[in-house]
Design an enzyme around this catalytic site. Structure first.
Site, short mmCIF file in Angstrom:
data_model
loop_
_atom_site.label_atom_id
_atom_site.label_comp_id
_atom_site.label_asym_id
_atom_site.label_seq_id
_atom_site.Cartn_x
_atom_site.Cartn_y
_atom_site.Cartn_z
CD GLU A 112 -2.94 -1.14 2.30
OE1 GLU A 112 -2.54 -0.65 3.37
OE2 GLU A 112 -4.04 -1.69 2.17
CD GLU A 143 5.05 -21.08 11.68
OE1 GLU A 143 5.17 -21.25 12.90
OE2 GLU A 143 4.03 -20.62 11.15
#
Length: 331
Positions: A112, A143
């Protein structure tokens, strides 16, 4: 406002024995049992029996506690922002690294920045364990790898001017910890560790530790809830205030907005109007002369300079409109 039904405060539920001899996952279960974000809340054990509106009320109350937890970390957040702005002002990048929800929030914040602040996509980067496909599909085991984080950073040609933000609700995710460890030790980059548990390994590994302790979740261990909300609020601050410090705004106006669609083109005209008070005809002329650059258009109007001079003044002021205006008015 209370965050749950009229019940006693939550306490971690008694945990089964988790000695190493209890099986492959005994040690990990013991670790998880110590985390606030994983705590079981017996007062909510029959929440599925409640009316939908009551569950919504409880959940809304839970969410209302998050800003207060973030507020307790404002000094640490501000220090991290100042360090980030200093590095980015000399050409460094802001790089988020996380897994699962934490990784997705980092990618979201990074994606963004170009339309909001007209940054190059390479300036704010989101890394998620398992790569882009992990945004929509879980990548098993990703992860758990510090080595994967180190490789992802190496692929970016990390430098000492960069900032790496490890994001992990638990504060124990190997990918996030590996990212900050590798960035700090191998490259001397500035590192920030954002977690939702106190005394986390992630905060300890980073130069700036931010631990927003939001407490146990409505659904045991579902850290996409309060922990995810807390992380989103902190990332909002980190990117937005850094961009303010870099001169990407004029007051609270997004003067570096990239007008890439009709809505943003209309918004850019509104921003010029709010900043200058000019009439529509003058605004259109200024934007036409500056190839649609909002900041430049404002400077031509308020500073009384032509487009070329406005561009030079903004370059000399490192993009800070207020400084460019002062320079224009001084000539």
């Amino acid at each position: 406002m209370t965050s749950t039904t009229d019940a006693t405060p939550s306490q971690p539920a008694p945990q089964p024995s988790s000695q190493p001899g209890d099986g492959t996952y005994g040690e990990l279960r013991a670790q998880l049992a110590t985390l606030t974000t994983e705590a079981f809340r017996p007062e909510l054990s029959e929440i599925d029996r409640l009316p939908t509106q009551e569950i919504a009320r409880i959940m809304n109350g839970e969410d209302a506690t998050v800003p207060a937890a973030v507020a307790e970390q404002l000094p640490a957040i501000a220090a991290a922002i100042d360090g980030t702005a200093e590095r980015m002002a000399r050409g460094g990048r802001l790089i988020y690294a996380g897994a699962g929800t934490a990784g997705r929030l980092g990618v979201l914040d990074a994606s963004e920045c170009p339309p909001t602040f007209n940054t190059d996509p390479s300036e704010v980067v989101g890394l998620i364990a398992g790569g882009p496909s992990a945004m929509v599909t879980a990548v098993e085991g990703a992860e758990d790898s510090k080595e994967l984080a180190a490789q992802d950073l190496a692929d970016l040609d990390l430098t000492a001017d960069d900032v790496v933000v490890g994001i992990s609700a638990s504060g124990r995710t190997p990918y996030a910890i590996g990212a900050v460890e590798h960035a700090r030790e191998r490259y001397g980059a500035l590192t920030i560790g954002l977690s939702c548990n106190a005394d986390s390994a992630l905060a300890a590994a980073a130069e700036h530790g931010i631990e927003v302790v939001v407490g146990p979740e409505l659904l045991t261990g579902s850290t996409r809830l309060k922990a995810g909300t807390a992380q989103k609020l902190v990332l909002n601050m980190l990117s937005t205030i850094t961009m303010i410090r870099l001169g990407k705004t004029y007051g609270n106006l997004m003067v570096d907005v990239r007008a890439s669609n009709e809505k943003l083109r209309a918004r850019s005209r509104r921003i010029v109007a709010l900043a200058t008070g000019a009439c529509d005809e003058e605004i259109e002329a200024a934007l036409a002369a500056t190839d649609g650059e909002v900041k430049n258009a404002i400077l031509t109007i308020l500073g009384g300079v032509d487009a070329a001079t406005a561009a030079d003044l903004l370059t000399d002021s490192s993009g800070h409109l207020r400084a460019a205006l002062d320079a224009a008015r001084a000539t």
